[in-house]
Scaffold this active site. Sequence first.
Site, mmCIF file in Angstrom:
data_model
loop_
_atom_site.group_PDB
_atom_site.id
_atom_site.type_symbol
_atom_site.label_atom_id
_atom_site.label_comp_id
_atom_site.label_asym_id
_atom_site.label_seq_id
_atom_site.Cartn_x
_atom_site.Cartn_y
_atom_site.Cartn_z
ATOM 1 N N GLY A 11 0.836 -1.210 0.000
ATOM 2 C CA GLY A 11 0.000 0.000 0.000
ATOM 3 C C GLY A 11 0.867 1.254 0.000
ATOM 4 N N ASP A 103 4.970 -4.778 6.189
ATOM 5 C CA ASP A 103 5.438 -6.105 6.608
ATOM 6 C C ASP A 103 5.391 -7.158 5.491
ATOM 7 O OD1 ASP A 103 2.711 -6.053 6.727
ATOM 8 O OD2 ASP A 103 2.551 -7.018 8.695
HETATM 9 O O1 F6P Z 1 -1.476 -1.561 4.611
HETATM 10 C C1 F6P Z 1 -1.968 -0.308 4.382
HETATM 11 C C2 F6P Z 1 -3.442 -0.340 4.093
HETATM 12 O O2 F6P Z 1 -3.817 0.974 3.741
HETATM 13 C C3 F6P Z 1 -4.329 -0.881 5.200
HETATM 14 O O3 F6P Z 1 -4.603 0.047 6.218
HETATM 15 C C4 F6P Z 1 -5.563 -1.288 4.434
HETATM 16 O O4 F6P Z 1 -6.276 -2.253 5.132
HETATM 17 C C5 F6P Z 1 -4.986 -1.813 3.171
HETATM 18 O O5 F6P Z 1 -3.735 -1.167 2.984
HETATM 19 C C6 F6P Z 1 -5.844 -1.612 1.952
HETATM 20 O O6 F6P Z 1 -5.227 -2.228 0.872
HETATM 21 P P1 F6P Z 1 -5.626 -2.064 -0.661
HETATM 22 O O7 F6P Z 1 -4.998 -0.811 -1.154
HETATM 23 O O8 F6P Z 1 -5.068 -3.256 -1.310
HETATM 24 O O9 F6P Z 1 -7.116 -1.947 -0.710
#
Ligand code: F6P
Length: 323
Positions: A11, A103
């Site tokens: 992300g 992570d």
């Molecule tokens: O890991 C960061 C994050 O923003 C989390 O808080 C959230 O649950 C997730 O990524 C969302 O992921 P995606 O962008 O794949 O929807």
Amino acid sequence: MKKIAVLTSGGDAPGMNACIRAVVRGAIYYEAEVYGIYQGYAGLINNEIERMNSFSVSNILQRGGTILKSSRSEEFRTKEGRQKAYENLQNLGITGMVVIGGDGSFTGAKIFYEEYGLPIIGVPGTIDNDIYGTDKTIGFDTAVNTTLDAIDKIRDTADSHGRIFFVEVMGRDSGYIAIQSAIGGGAESVILPEKEATTQEVIEHLRDGLRRDKSFSIVVVAEKDTPGYAVQLAREVGEAITKKDIRVIVLGHIQRGGAPTSTDRTLASRLGLAAVEGLIDGHKNKMVGVINDKIVFTPLEDAIGKDKPLNPELLRAMKILSL
Ligand code: F6P
């Protein structure tokens, strides 16, 4: 001649660009060649790698997102994918890599190091702040400021209409954004992944406020595994508290965008430079973080495997101040 590659993965988080800039300029300062890998590990496998110079990172310090783009690569989870990735790095003679991510990205980095021995330094870039080995991750401060801006606006309308608002914030496994948004936003209640609260507890807490003539309330809800969880919770609460209007806001990916705050720009710049210096000093398979304002290197294994529990003092403050 050192050759350092850099990528952003998982992300995105505000401040990633400031960090890329610091890696590129830091590497040039130490007379190393520097390469940008596009699309995270997916681009590494597909050989989307370009030489960078000082001008490649001009005017990006203040921008959200990541100029290198990002992805969550399924192929890098496979041995074949990692083999292709290594061959691409080997062809360019890369001697070290900086991975900016969370992570999941560090888990990939650790496996890759164990298989091929390429020195890697991880830089914690995620709005979730859920990484052991650093007080704060890049993007967290900006994300919380974004939620606070939203909550301040919601308070205005909640107050005018005497409503209960459920505000859902990000943080799949970690309640850092939620607790800090709840304290800073003056919420009545906070629902955290770390501390299971029953719907009944939320109802009781809100009823208690109503008995004391609270005219409106904000409940901050961490998304947990299911974005939209606040909608379900609000529906259940609405069945019990019928004399109040209830509304739900899911802030979602708005928390991942926008210009980084001063805190994130500084953190990202320090960590990017320290990552390059770490590689030059011979650190490998580690993450660089800032603890008590000092640069600290932590084995990737610990950064991934060890918990960073919420500060109990924050939980206590939340409880007392939401009376
Ligand atoms: O890991 C960061 C994050 O923003 C989390 O808080 C959230 O649950 C997730 O990524 C969302 O992921 P995606 O962008 O794949 O929807």
